[in-house]
Design an enzyme around this catalytic site. Structure first.
Site, PDB file in Angstrom:
ATOM      1  N   LYS A  22       0.834  -1.218   0.000  1.00 51.18           N
ATOM      2  CA  LYS A  22       0.000   0.000   0.000  1.00 51.18           C
ATOM      3  C   LYS A  22       0.862   1.260   0.000  1.00 51.18           C
ATOM      4  CE  LYS A  22      -1.954   1.763   3.995  1.00 51.18           C
ATOM      5  NZ  LYS A  22      -1.596   3.157   4.125  1.00 51.18           N
ATOM      6  N   ASN A  23       1.802   1.328   0.936  1.00 51.54           N
ATOM      7  CA  ASN A  23       2.537   2.585   1.075  1.00 51.54           C
ATOM      8  C   ASN A  23       3.503   2.836  -0.081  1.00 51.54           C
ATOM      9  OD1 ASN A  23       1.091   3.142   3.343  1.00 51.54           O
ATOM     10  ND2 ASN A  23       2.694   2.550   4.787  1.00 51.54           N
ATOM     11  N   ARG A  93      -3.896  10.104   4.162  1.00 52.93           N
ATOM     12  CA  ARG A  93      -2.557  10.589   4.454  1.00 52.93           C
ATOM     13  C   ARG A  93      -1.682  10.582   3.198  1.00 52.93           C
ATOM     14  NH1 ARG A  93      -0.073  13.711   8.131  1.00 52.93           N
ATOM     15  NH2 ARG A  93       2.097  13.131   8.413  1.00 52.93           N
ATOM     16  N   CYS A 117      -5.106  15.230   9.975  1.00 47.81           N
ATOM     17  CA  CYS A 117      -3.795  15.667  10.444  1.00 47.81           C
ATOM     18  C   CYS A 117      -3.790  17.141  10.772  1.00 47.81           C
ATOM     19  CB  CYS A 117      -2.793  15.390   9.336  1.00 47.81           C
ATOM     20  SG  CYS A 117      -1.486  16.557   9.163  1.00 47.81           S
ATOM     21  N   ARG A 122      -0.146  14.865  13.402  1.00 48.90           N
ATOM     22  CA  ARG A 122       0.639  14.219  12.331  1.00 48.90           C
ATOM     23  C   ARG A 122       1.209  15.338  11.472  1.00 48.90           C
ATOM     24  NH1 ARG A 122      -1.775   8.645  10.000  1.00 48.90           N
ATOM     25  NH2 ARG A 122       0.328   8.597   9.160  1.00 48.90           N
ATOM     26  N   PRO A 123       2.305  15.918  11.931  1.00 43.48           N
ATOM     27  CA  PRO A 123       2.818  17.124  11.275  1.00 43.48           C
ATOM     28  C   PRO A 123       3.395  16.855   9.893  1.00 43.48           C
ATOM     29  CG  PRO A 123       4.331  16.374  12.983  1.00 43.48           C
ATOM     30  CD  PRO A 123       3.155  15.456  13.027  1.00 43.48           C
ATOM     31  N   ILE A 124       3.487  17.931   9.092  1.00 44.63           N
ATOM     32  CA  ILE A 124       4.198  17.831   7.810  1.00 44.63           C
ATOM     33  C   ILE A 124       5.288  18.909   7.747  1.00 44.63           C
ATOM     34  CG2 ILE A 124       2.358  16.707   6.471  1.00 44.63           C
ATOM     35  CD1 ILE A 124       1.750  19.528   5.283  1.00 44.63           C
ATOM     36  N   ASP A 125       5.717  19.364   8.941  1.00 42.30           N
ATOM     37  CA  ASP A 125       6.713  20.438   8.967  1.00 42.30           C
ATOM     38  C   ASP A 125       8.003  20.052   8.241  1.00 42.30           C
ATOM     39  OD1 ASP A 125       6.802  18.629  11.230  1.00 42.30           O
ATOM     40  OD2 ASP A 125       8.488  19.803  11.980  1.00 42.30           O
ATOM     41  N   ASP A 305       3.559  -0.038  12.223  1.00 50.49           N
ATOM     42  CA  ASP A 305       2.306  -0.496  11.595  1.00 50.49           C
ATOM     43  C   ASP A 305       1.995  -1.960  11.919  1.00 50.49           C
ATOM     44  OD1 ASP A 305       1.996   2.006  10.583  1.00 50.49           O
ATOM     45  OD2 ASP A 305       2.425   1.502   8.501  1.00 50.49           O
ATOM     46  N   ARG A 397      -9.195   0.008   3.658  1.00 52.63           N
ATOM     47  CA  ARG A 397      -8.249   0.998   3.129  1.00 52.63           C
ATOM     48  C   ARG A 397      -6.932   0.331   2.764  1.00 52.63           C
ATOM     49  NH1 ARG A 397      -6.486   4.519   7.349  1.00 52.63           N
ATOM     50  NH2 ARG A 397      -4.916   4.842   5.765  1.00 52.63           N
TER      51      ARG A 397
HETATM   52  C1  UD1 Z   1       4.141   6.525   7.033  1.00 49.50           C
HETATM   53  C2  UD1 Z   1       3.112   5.469   6.781  1.00 49.50           C
HETATM   54  C3  UD1 Z   1       2.494   5.015   8.104  1.00 49.50           C
HETATM   55  C4  UD1 Z   1       3.567   4.605   9.101  1.00 49.50           C
HETATM   56  C5  UD1 Z   1       4.651   5.686   9.223  1.00 49.50           C
HETATM   57  C6  UD1 Z   1       5.827   5.255  10.077  1.00 49.50           C
HETATM   58  C7  UD1 Z   1       2.256   6.085   4.577  1.00 49.50           C
HETATM   59  C8  UD1 Z   1       1.134   6.622   3.765  1.00 49.50           C
HETATM   60  N1  UD1 Z   1       2.087   6.012   5.898  1.00 49.50           N
HETATM   61  O1  UD1 Z   1       3.462   7.631   7.608  1.00 49.50           O
HETATM   62  O2  UD1 Z   1       1.650   3.910   7.832  1.00 49.50           O
HETATM   63  O3  UD1 Z   1       2.997   4.418  10.382  1.00 49.50           O
HETATM   64  O4  UD1 Z   1       5.153   6.027   7.916  1.00 49.50           O
HETATM   65  O5  UD1 Z   1       6.407   4.086   9.561  1.00 49.50           O
HETATM   66  O6  UD1 Z   1       3.281   5.674   4.053  1.00 49.50           O
HETATM   67  N2  UD1 Z   1       7.045  13.719  11.815  1.00 49.50           N
HETATM   68  C9  UD1 Z   1       7.354  15.019  12.140  1.00 49.50           C
HETATM   69  N3  UD1 Z   1       7.306  15.958  11.130  1.00 49.50           N
HETATM   70  C10 UD1 Z   1       6.974  15.651   9.845  1.00 49.50           C
HETATM   71  C11 UD1 Z   1       6.664  14.317   9.537  1.00 49.50           C
HETATM   72  C12 UD1 Z   1       6.706  13.375  10.548  1.00 49.50           C
HETATM   73  O7  UD1 Z   1       7.652  15.332  13.281  1.00 49.50           O
HETATM   74  O8  UD1 Z   1       6.959  16.549   8.998  1.00 49.50           O
HETATM   75  C13 UD1 Z   1       7.072  12.691  12.881  1.00 49.50           C
HETATM   76  C14 UD1 Z   1       5.686  12.077  13.125  1.00 49.50           C
HETATM   77  O9  UD1 Z   1       4.936  12.823  14.058  1.00 49.50           O
HETATM   78  C15 UD1 Z   1       6.051  10.692  13.643  1.00 49.50           C
HETATM   79  C16 UD1 Z   1       7.375  10.372  12.936  1.00 49.50           C
HETATM   80  O10 UD1 Z   1       7.859  11.602  12.407  1.00 49.50           O
HETATM   81  O11 UD1 Z   1       6.277  10.739  15.031  1.00 49.50           O
HETATM   82  C17 UD1 Z   1       7.265   9.385  11.795  1.00 49.50           C
HETATM   83  O12 UD1 Z   1       6.306   9.850  10.862  1.00 49.50           O
HETATM   84  P1  UD1 Z   1       6.435   9.543   9.291  1.00 49.50           P
HETATM   85  O13 UD1 Z   1       7.519   8.539   9.071  1.00 49.50           O
HETATM   86  O14 UD1 Z   1       6.521  10.835   8.569  1.00 49.50           O
HETATM   87  O15 UD1 Z   1       5.046   8.878   8.985  1.00 49.50           O
HETATM   88  P2  UD1 Z   1       4.167   9.033   7.691  1.00 49.50           P
HETATM   89  O16 UD1 Z   1       5.049   9.211   6.509  1.00 49.50           O
HETATM   90  O17 UD1 Z   1       3.095  10.035   7.919  1.00 49.50           O
END
Ligand code: UD1
Length: 427
Positions: A22-23, A93, A117, A122-125, A305, A397
């Site tokens: 999926k991912n 997401r 988010c 669930r930040p995207i910073d 996961d 999903r």
């Molecule tokens: C992806 C997977 C999700 C999985 C996760 C961790 C997809 C669609 N989803 O989610 O199933 O649980 O990887 O393996 O592929 N973080 C920040 N800032 C950011 C982005 C992330 O602080 O800009 C933090 C998050 O809060 C979290 C950690 O980084 O604590 C890991 O998140 P991330 O690896 O980014 O997860 P996703 O890509 O959203």
């Protein structure tokens, strides 16, 4: 408003063919937008998240069609907008990959903030930090992220937290940027390597994917290819744990065993007999389920996961186990549902103390999210009685043909359509 009804106690036996990841699919399908030509993507899982991504791309003008059960033809040429306005994009997401892909394609993307988010939860910073380093600017208005750049140039980006999404988004935006981008403290998940392989097969120059330093040399053009997505590591792990929970003997096929190492290691520690083949892994109950401690970590650590599924297995193991969720802040919400089935688990922040019980008992439970739903299925398969699982759209999903796959290995699972009134009364 469908539900799953599962009568527990059947030992699962036999082979399950694992679908595409999926991912990986959610990154690779939008990555086709970077190509000058159409791409043929094989081993695509036909799950609702993928179907939502297809609808978003079609709404933007791309020509996307299934060629057979698992092969997609994606032609980005007719794309007519950089705005992903479909409300579907706001619910999932994975839609955030449209930011990196559109930025790379036409230097502009307007995408809804990804599902459920916000910057706190669930930040995207880090995604935005990466885009800025490449020369883009962004604003957030009315729930939409607007990212644009006059030109994109290579840069050095250090990720403060290992983030799968940020690593992928920066790769997508950097692949056609001017010069070299270095991503440090990059995520190493198998789907990051898969995306890099896909982009490289289209003519990109990406090195180091799978290590914590990824170097992207920008190229001008990418061309169409045929590419097959890797098998889903988490789907495989889920069936391995389901087999173990029912004291069964399950072989997952069409897998890459290397991607399952951390899961196999923990199952072996619990006393299961694991046999590894070239493209398959067999998990056989050998008379015991021992306690075991788990800490989720970025790859190659134990995947977050798989945390709800393995915690469910530990809830019926001998002794007390500790589960430490080190990736997400709030990933034990499903524990309340498991407790309704008799599990003895206490949660304190990112730690769960799991006291193994002799057996679980059927109860009406909810699939509060995708992997929580997988955990409910595993609990129900192992429990005494018939468990009713609601909110199964969350499970669909990410799991292709879950009912058929489980029935094939002996599970007593039915999907039942429930009248809306009945559902409302049940709430
Ligand atoms: C992806 C997977 C999700 C999985 C996760 C961790 C997809 C669609 N989803 O989610 O199933 O649980 O990887 O393996 O592929 N973080 C920040 N800032 C950011 C982005 C992330 O602080 O800009 C933090 C998050 O809060 C979290 C950690 O980084 O604590 C890991 O998140 P991330 O690896 O980014 O997860 P996703 O890509 O959203």
């Amino acid at each position: 408003m469908d539900k799953f009804f599962i009568s527990g106690g059947q030992q699962l036996q036999g082979e399950v063919r694992i679908s595409g990841a999926k991912n990986a699919a959610l990154a690779i399908i939008p990555a086709v937008l970077l190509s000058d030509d159409a791409c043929r993507i094989e081993n695509v899982p036909n799950i609702t998240d993928v179907r939502a991504m297809i609808r978003i791309l079609r709404d933007m003008g791309a020509n996307v069609r299934w060629m057979n059960r698992s092969t997609l033809l994606v032609d980005p040429c007719p794309l007519g907008t950089y705005v992903a306005s479909d409300e579907l994009a706001g619910q999932m997401r994975g839609s955030y990959y449209l930011m990196g892909a559109m930025l790379g394609r036409c230097h502009h993307a307007v995408v809804p903030m990804p599902g459920g988010c916000n910057f706190g939860v669930r930040p995207i910073d880090l995604h935005l930090k990466g885009f800025s380093a490449l020369g883009a600017s962004y604003s957030l208005e009315g729930g939409m992220v607007n990212v644009s750049a006059t030109e994109l140039h290579g840069s050095s980006i250090y990720l403060d937290v290992v983030s799968v999404g940020a690593t992928i988004n920066i790769m997508l935006a950097a692949v056609k940027a001017d010069g070299m981008t270095v991503i440090e403290n990059a995520a190493k998940e198998p789907h990051i390597v898969d995306l890099a392989n896909f982009l490289n097969s289209m003519g990109a120059d990406i090195r180091g994917a799978g290590t914590d330093v990824i170097k992207v040399h920008g190229v001008e053009h990418l061309h169409g290819v045929t590419y097959s997505i890797i098998p889903d590591q988490i789907e495989a792990g889920t069936y391995m744990v389901a087999g173990a929970a029912t004291h069964g003997d399950v072989t997952v096929t069409n897998v890459i065993p290397k991607h399952l190492e951390s899961i196999m290691a923990k199952l072996e520690e619990m006393g299961l007999e694991i046999t590894e083949f070239d493209e398959a892994v067999r998990v056989r109950y050998a008379g015991k389920l021992n306690k075991c401690n788990i800490k989720t970590m970025p790859h190659p650590g134990f995947p977050t996961d798989m945390q709800p599924q393995i915690t469910t297995l530990l809830s019926i193991a001998n002794g007390t186990s500790i589960v430490n969720e080190s990736v997400w802040d709030n990933r034990f919400r499903y524990v309340d549902e498991l407790k309704r089935m008799g599990a003895q688990i206490s949660v304190n922040g990112k730690l769960a103390v799991v006291e193994g019980v002799d057996h679980l008992t059927a109860a009406p439970v909810k699939a509060t999210d995708l992997r929580a739903g997988a955990a409910m299925i595993i609990a129900a398969l192992a429990a005494q009685g018939t468990t009713e699982i609601s909110q199964i759209r969350n499970i669909e999903r990410g799991y292709e043909n879950v009912v058929e796959k489980l029935q094939k290995i002996g599970a007593d699972i039915r999907r039942v359509t429930v009248q809306k009134d009945e559902e409302a009364q049940a709430v």
